[in-house]
Design an enzyme around this catalytic site. Sequence first.
Site, PDB file in Angstrom:
ATOM      1  N   SER A 135       0.863  -1.172   0.000  1.00 37.06           N
ATOM      2  CA  SER A 135       0.000   0.000   0.000  1.00 37.06           C
ATOM      3  C   SER A 135       0.899   1.221   0.000  1.00 37.06           C
ATOM      4  O   SER A 135       1.734   1.372   0.890  1.00 37.06           O
ATOM      5  CB  SER A 135      -0.872  -0.021   1.259  1.00 37.06           C
ATOM      6  OG  SER A 135      -1.645   1.158   1.345  1.00 37.06           O
ATOM      7  N   LYS A 161      -1.132  -1.125  -4.401  1.00 42.45           N
ATOM      8  CA  LYS A 161      -2.313  -0.336  -4.013  1.00 42.45           C
ATOM      9  C   LYS A 161      -1.854   1.096  -3.826  1.00 42.45           C
ATOM     10  O   LYS A 161      -0.852   1.341  -3.155  1.00 42.45           O
ATOM     11  CB  LYS A 161      -2.902  -0.901  -2.725  1.00 42.45           C
ATOM     12  CG  LYS A 161      -3.852   0.013  -1.965  1.00 42.45           C
ATOM     13  CD  LYS A 161      -4.594  -0.766  -0.883  1.00 42.45           C
ATOM     14  CE  LYS A 161      -4.639  -0.031   0.427  1.00 42.45           C
ATOM     15  NZ  LYS A 161      -5.317  -0.832   1.472  1.00 42.45           N
ATOM     16  N   LYS A 163      -3.096   5.055  -2.679  1.00 41.31           N
ATOM     17  CA  LYS A 163      -4.129   5.819  -1.988  1.00 41.31           C
ATOM     18  C   LYS A 163      -4.601   6.930  -2.922  1.00 41.31           C
ATOM     19  O   LYS A 163      -3.778   7.553  -3.613  1.00 41.31           O
ATOM     20  CB  LYS A 163      -3.554   6.423  -0.707  1.00 41.31           C
ATOM     21  CG  LYS A 163      -3.183   5.371   0.336  1.00 41.31           C
ATOM     22  CD  LYS A 163      -4.408   4.728   0.946  1.00 41.31           C
ATOM     23  CE  LYS A 163      -4.062   3.826   2.104  1.00 41.31           C
ATOM     24  NZ  LYS A 163      -5.264   3.269   2.761  1.00 41.31           N
ATOM     25  N   ASP A 188      -7.262   2.850  -3.074  1.00 37.85           N
ATOM     26  CA  ASP A 188      -7.969   2.909  -1.792  1.00 37.85           C
ATOM     27  C   ASP A 188      -8.277   4.368  -1.472  1.00 37.85           C
ATOM     28  O   ASP A 188      -7.363   5.187  -1.347  1.00 37.85           O
ATOM     29  CB  ASP A 188      -7.092   2.291  -0.683  1.00 37.85           C
ATOM     30  CG  ASP A 188      -7.812   2.191   0.663  1.00 37.85           C
ATOM     31  OD1 ASP A 188      -8.979   2.614   0.761  1.00 37.85           O
ATOM     32  OD2 ASP A 188      -7.188   1.667   1.617  1.00 37.85           O
ATOM     33  N   GLU A 213     -11.133   0.430  -3.204  1.00 34.11           N
ATOM     34  CA  GLU A 213     -11.397   0.140  -1.798  1.00 34.11           C
ATOM     35  C   GLU A 213     -12.073   1.342  -1.133  1.00 34.11           C
ATOM     36  O   GLU A 213     -11.584   2.468  -1.227  1.00 34.11           O
ATOM     37  CB  GLU A 213     -10.055  -0.192  -1.121  1.00 34.11           C
ATOM     38  CG  GLU A 213     -10.161  -0.652   0.322  1.00 34.11           C
ATOM     39  CD  GLU A 213      -8.786  -1.067   0.875  1.00 34.11           C
ATOM     40  OE1 GLU A 213      -7.877  -1.409   0.075  1.00 34.11           O
ATOM     41  OE2 GLU A 213      -8.624  -1.046   2.102  1.00 34.11           O
ATOM     42  N   ASP A 238     -13.612  -1.961   3.351  1.00 31.64           N
ATOM     43  CA  ASP A 238     -12.666  -2.024   4.467  1.00 31.64           C
ATOM     44  C   ASP A 238     -13.395  -1.470   5.698  1.00 31.64           C
ATOM     45  O   ASP A 238     -14.002  -2.239   6.473  1.00 31.64           O
ATOM     46  CB  ASP A 238     -11.415  -1.208   4.087  1.00 31.64           C
ATOM     47  CG  ASP A 238     -10.402  -1.030   5.208  1.00 31.64           C
ATOM     48  OD1 ASP A 238     -10.673  -1.451   6.354  1.00 31.64           O
ATOM     49  OD2 ASP A 238      -9.308  -0.441   4.980  1.00 31.64           O
ATOM     50  N   LYS A 262      -9.294  -7.086   8.350  1.00 33.50           N
ATOM     51  CA  LYS A 262      -8.290  -6.614   9.302  1.00 33.50           C
ATOM     52  C   LYS A 262      -8.664  -7.183  10.656  1.00 33.50           C
ATOM     53  O   LYS A 262      -9.790  -6.982  11.119  1.00 33.50           O
ATOM     54  CB  LYS A 262      -8.257  -5.079   9.349  1.00 33.50           C
ATOM     55  CG  LYS A 262      -7.685  -4.449   8.082  1.00 33.50           C
ATOM     56  CD  LYS A 262      -7.631  -2.946   8.180  1.00 33.50           C
ATOM     57  CE  LYS A 262      -7.060  -2.348   6.891  1.00 33.50           C
ATOM     58  NZ  LYS A 262      -7.235  -0.885   6.845  1.00 33.50           N
ATOM     59  N   GLY A 290      -3.689  -3.986   6.232  1.00 31.95           N
ATOM     60  CA  GLY A 290      -2.660  -3.637   7.208  1.00 31.95           C
ATOM     61  C   GLY A 290      -3.001  -2.342   7.906  1.00 31.95           C
ATOM     62  O   GLY A 290      -3.804  -1.546   7.413  1.00 31.95           O
TER      63      GLY A 290
HETATM   64  O1  OSB Z   1      -7.131   1.797   4.584  1.00 31.84           O
HETATM   65  O2  OSB Z   1      -5.964   0.030   4.380  1.00 31.84           O
HETATM   66  C1  OSB Z   1      -6.118   1.148   4.871  1.00 31.84           C
HETATM   67  C2  OSB Z   1      -3.024   2.157   6.876  1.00 31.84           C
HETATM   68  C3  OSB Z   1      -3.621   2.754   7.964  1.00 31.84           C
HETATM   69  C4  OSB Z   1      -4.986   2.854   8.020  1.00 31.84           C
HETATM   70  C5  OSB Z   1      -5.772   2.364   6.983  1.00 31.84           C
HETATM   71  C6  OSB Z   1      -5.189   1.737   5.894  1.00 31.84           C
HETATM   72  C7  OSB Z   1      -3.789   1.665   5.820  1.00 31.84           C
HETATM   73  C8  OSB Z   1      -3.063   1.109   4.705  1.00 31.84           C
HETATM   74  C9  OSB Z   1      -1.656   0.657   4.955  1.00 31.84           C
HETATM   75  O3  OSB Z   1      -3.484   1.077   3.564  1.00 31.84           O
HETATM   76  C10 OSB Z   1      -1.511  -0.806   5.024  1.00 31.84           C
HETATM   77  C11 OSB Z   1      -0.152  -1.176   5.565  1.00 31.84           C
HETATM   78  O4  OSB Z   1       0.806  -1.076   4.810  1.00 31.84           O
HETATM   79  O5  OSB Z   1      -0.052  -1.555   6.746  1.00 31.84           O
HETATM   80 MG    MG Z   2      -8.332   0.625   3.315  1.00 30.18          MG
END
Ligand code: OSB
Ligand code: MG
Length: 368
Positions: A135, A161, A163, A188, A213, A238, A262, A290
């Site tokens: 991510s 992925k 953001k 995402d 996402e 999510d 998660k 994550g």
């Molecule tokens: O939306 O998946 C998410 C990190 C913190 C809060 C929300 C998210 C995320 C990530 C990072 O996308 C995932 C990771 O690398 O741990």
């Molecule tokens: Mg997410």
Amino acid sequence: MKINRVELREIQMPLVHSFETSFGKTTLRRIVLVRVDAEGLSGWGEVTAGEAPLYSHETFETAWHVLREFLIPWALEHDCTSPSELAARFRPIRGHNMAKAALENALWVIEAEQKGIPLAKAVGGTLDEIPCGVSIGIQSNVEVLLEKIAREVSAGYQRIKVKVKPGWDVTVLERIRTEFPRISLMADANSAYTLADLEHLKQFDRFYLMMIEQPLGWDDIIDHAKLQREISTPICLDESIHSADDARKAIDLGACKIINMKLGRVGGFTSARRLHEVCRTRNIPVWCGGMLESGIGRAHNVAMSSLPGFTLPGDVSASRRYWTKDIISPEVTVSPHGTIRVPQTPGLGYEPDLDRIEKVTTRKEQFS
Ligand code: OSB
Ligand code: MG
């Protein structure tokens, strides 16, 4: 299972690279760890809540409060026969899933060790190697993002992925697809859009993303179902999914075709296993998300990702992407073909590095 002692700790560790999403930027992680001593063994759990209530209502501080005043006393009050029984005991407490998960998951580690089996096997895992993606947060400009993608692709990660948020989406995806037409790509949004953005979101279909996402409200499934009828890109939920029941309703409504699992958000392994079963029977792929975890939470994620329904690469990646030095040994590493080997030794499969943990601890409290 008789719990003799529980220890809460806050640790603070700076991220190697700050991580920016549509809701904010994280530079320093403040993480609550739970250590449970029972049956002559100890197990660790991690609260995956953020520093601020931006991803969900929970923060490391609300988790400390709920653990200290409610969950730990309830766990110490009388013996439990299994981690799932403890999860059932916690059910009257509404929400606070990340706080609950930390304590319950520590018990799973103890139970696995007691049985002499790996945590992955104790929770029902079958895969011995899991596929990994990364991510990548919002960057200062597109060139920096393209460079990061190139680095992760050549490290072997199986999907990327990125953001997105209004102003950092269609033009960015356009550039990525020009440079990397063939990579497995997804976006995402962390709830950055509303149905008023429908025409804008339709443009995402051009980029043949694996999924988008959580584009809409963090607590919504109704609008997501409307959106899914209008776009061809599969929606992955999510933030909206906290239980097996949430998943069933979202799936039946047509709000998503994929679910990001998660452990913290759903409240621990017991709930995660139920949710996994709901998705399996409905043929909905799941993958492990994550929360910028330390090695403890990361090790739990590796175990969960070994369940058979986790058919897509998750966000569980190498420790070194987050930390100069993780708090477990060995650290989580990723193979050149983008996989993590699931530990086959009894218990967590990684040794908590007690010296390192002590060094980064900013407060601790014991309960017995
Ligand atoms: O939306 O998946 C998410 C990190 C913190 C809060 C929300 C998210 C995320 C990530 C990072 O996308 C995932 C990771 O690398 O741990
Ligand atoms: Mg997410």
